[in-house]
Design a protein around this motif. Sequence first.
Motif, PDB file in Angstrom:
ATOM      1  N   UNK A 134     109.254 -29.488  52.987  1.00  0.00           N
ATOM      2  CA  UNK A 134     108.162 -28.937  52.179  1.00  0.00           C
ATOM      3  C   UNK A 134     107.475 -27.865  53.013  1.00  0.00           C
ATOM      4  N   UNK A 135     107.675 -26.604  52.649  1.00  0.00           N
ATOM      5  CA  UNK A 135     107.093 -25.465  53.365  1.00  0.00           C
ATOM      6  C   UNK A 135     106.235 -24.689  52.373  1.00  0.00           C
ATOM      7  N   UNK A 179     110.541 -32.323  57.269  1.00  0.00           N
ATOM      8  CA  UNK A 179     110.000 -31.075  57.806  1.00  0.00           C
ATOM      9  C   UNK A 179     108.846 -30.629  56.911  1.00  0.00           C
ATOM     10  N   UNK A 180     107.653 -30.540  57.493  1.00  0.00           N
ATOM     11  CA  UNK A 180     106.449 -30.205  56.736  1.00  0.00           C
ATOM     12  C   UNK A 180     105.799 -28.967  57.325  1.00  0.00           C
ATOM     13  N   UNK A 181     105.405 -28.017  56.463  1.00  0.00           N
ATOM     14  CA  UNK A 181     104.750 -26.786  56.907  1.00  0.00           C
ATOM     15  C   UNK A 181     103.587 -26.464  55.975  1.00  0.00           C
ATOM     16  N   UNK A 182     102.421 -26.225  56.581  1.00  0.00           N
ATOM     17  CA  UNK A 182     101.214 -25.808  55.865  1.00  0.00           C
ATOM     18  C   UNK A 182     100.822 -26.804  54.779  1.00  0.00           C
ATOM     19  N   UNK A 199     114.714 -36.751  62.445  1.00  0.00           N
ATOM     20  CA  UNK A 199     114.189 -35.394  62.663  1.00  0.00           C
ATOM     21  C   UNK A 199     112.813 -35.291  62.026  1.00  0.00           C
ATOM     22  N   UNK A 200     111.814 -34.889  62.827  1.00  0.00           N
ATOM     23  CA  UNK A 200     110.447 -34.708  62.339  1.00  0.00           C
ATOM     24  C   UNK A 200     109.920 -33.361  62.804  1.00  0.00           C
ATOM     25  N   UNK A 201     109.485 -32.534  61.852  1.00  0.00           N
ATOM     26  CA  UNK A 201     108.935 -31.217  62.172  1.00  0.00           C
ATOM     27  C   UNK A 201     107.597 -31.050  61.468  1.00  0.00           C
ATOM     28  N   UNK A 202     106.554 -30.760  62.249  1.00  0.00           N
ATOM     29  CA  UNK A 202     105.206 -30.551  61.724  1.00  0.00           C
ATOM     30  C   UNK A 202     104.752 -29.163  62.154  1.00  0.00           C
ATOM     31  N   UNK A 203     104.628 -28.242  61.190  1.00  0.00           N
ATOM     32  CA  UNK A 203     104.292 -26.852  61.490  1.00  0.00           C
ATOM     33  C   UNK A 203     103.049 -26.454  60.691  1.00  0.00           C
ATOM     34  N   UNK A 228     104.270 -27.609  65.922  1.00  0.00           N
ATOM     35  CA  UNK A 228     104.020 -26.190  66.160  1.00  0.00           C
ATOM     36  C   UNK A 228     102.857 -25.684  65.315  1.00  0.00           C
ATOM     37  N   UNK A 229     102.030 -24.840  65.933  1.00  0.00           N
ATOM     38  CA  UNK A 229     100.935 -24.145  65.249  1.00  0.00           C
ATOM     39  C   UNK A 229      99.991 -25.116  64.544  1.00  0.00           C
ATOM     40  N   UNK A 230      99.817 -26.288  65.108  1.00  0.00           N
ATOM     41  CA  UNK A 230      98.889 -27.285  64.560  1.00  0.00           C
ATOM     42  C   UNK A 230      97.567 -27.162  65.315  1.00  0.00           C
TER      43      UNK A 230
END
Length: 504
Positions: A134-135, A179-182, A199-203, A228-230
């Motif tokens: 979800x971006x 994967x989560x963004x914004x 796999x976990x990505x928090x941007x 990243x960018x949190x």
Amino acid sequence: MGKSQKEEKYKKIHFAISQLYDILSKILSGLPVNDAIRTSVLSRKWKYVWCSHTNLTLNKGTMRKPYVLTLTPYRWRWLRDYEFITRVDAVLRQHSGMGVQRMEIKFRLHSKHADHIDRWVNFVIASKTKELVINLSGHDKGSFFTELSQGIRIIKEPPYNLPSQLLSPSYGSYLRCLELTTVSLQLPADFKGFLNLKILSLVDMSITDEDVQCMLSKCNLLEFLDISYCRMVTSIRMLHPLDRLKHLVVDNCRNLKEIELNCSPTTLKFSGTMVPLIFASTSRLTNINIVFITYQSALSYIITGFPSTLPRLETLTLHCAERERTIVPEGPFKFTYLRNLRLELVLSGHENTRKTNVLDYAYILEIAPFMETLELSMWAMNCRHRPYREEDGELRIVGPPHQHAHLKSVRISGFFGHKDQVELALHILRSSVVLEKMVITPKPEIDNDMAFLDCSHEKKHYLDGHRVATEFVCKTDHRNVVTVERVVPEPADGEVARKRRRAN
């Protein structure tokens, strides 16, 4: 033909048709969802095959509008948020909801679109999707670096808050990749974790230190972590063992003060200001990539910083903006496992004020005796040194030269022909007894989205860099291993416009 024989024949035909249907479904799942949908017009048998598509990538490319004829050549029409929402709804409404392996939603949306996004999340949960992206920034990760480095201030709407049902145990057990963004994430008090998440990505997330810690404590199979960018994150601290964590990415969390994890990663990518990096063990860490956004001596950090404690480091990439010269300490320190080194150096200062000295990096050959490849990328920020000439004095020799028996490949970029650059290139050439190739190019090759730094005044020095490398480095190359790349300066924007007007 008896009744049993007919039944057996029909079973075989039905099996063959189902096999063909499965093959078609697999083929269509390899296509973008918009192309898969188009196959429904081929025949009635194909009409619903795409509805079992296992890879739903929903973005402005796959949900785009058709071509339109304008005054300029054919161009895509701008996709508005309500149009994107309508198209996504249409796709999910027709999809069977079965067998979805991966679903990606990538478009600029926020809290006011919550009702629609909630509906899509419910589809994800019902279909038991294993990989969810979800971006809601609508952009790739690199755009955040550009905004940060150029000081671009973007006024943002309140982010979408992920619903609690996405974090429920009934769905969480299916997730393998998240994967989560914004978006905004608040863990419920009864959060049980993602038991099979790898796999976990928090941007660009709105998430607290406590929720990050809670999430990590309940993801025991995690192998890849990206934070990243949190901006809210000040500490990434987890004393609970993360035995399977192999790859860690921490990128430009501007308020971060510490990283302490009970793990032993194999690769690390870190960007930001220098913070303590504490792991349970670094025995497995073989590949690190570090970008400092504040002034820091690369050579000093290599010798006295985090890398010096890594016994099995094989590949090191380090980006630093240098302001001061390093005093190289004497000692027995060696990188005995280092095979590949890439250094990106941003050198600042005018001709009479630059304090850094590129020749200091000759020391690398001593502390990395088994190094096989070396890439030295330089960008001389405001360094208007003139190219070296013989009347500028004799070239220094670091001696006696250290005989390096393993270095085979060297690439030096951003070579403007400054005296210390020439001295370092000659030292490497003399010292590397098995060197197979040395490539020198005047053009800077700084990575990490730093391309915008390539200013026009530097392009004027491309010819000088080529001339100096040819005159002073190639003439001492008795093994014919040096190649000097010729770089043609690109015309400025105004010149390009003038040429276009002439052509028209």
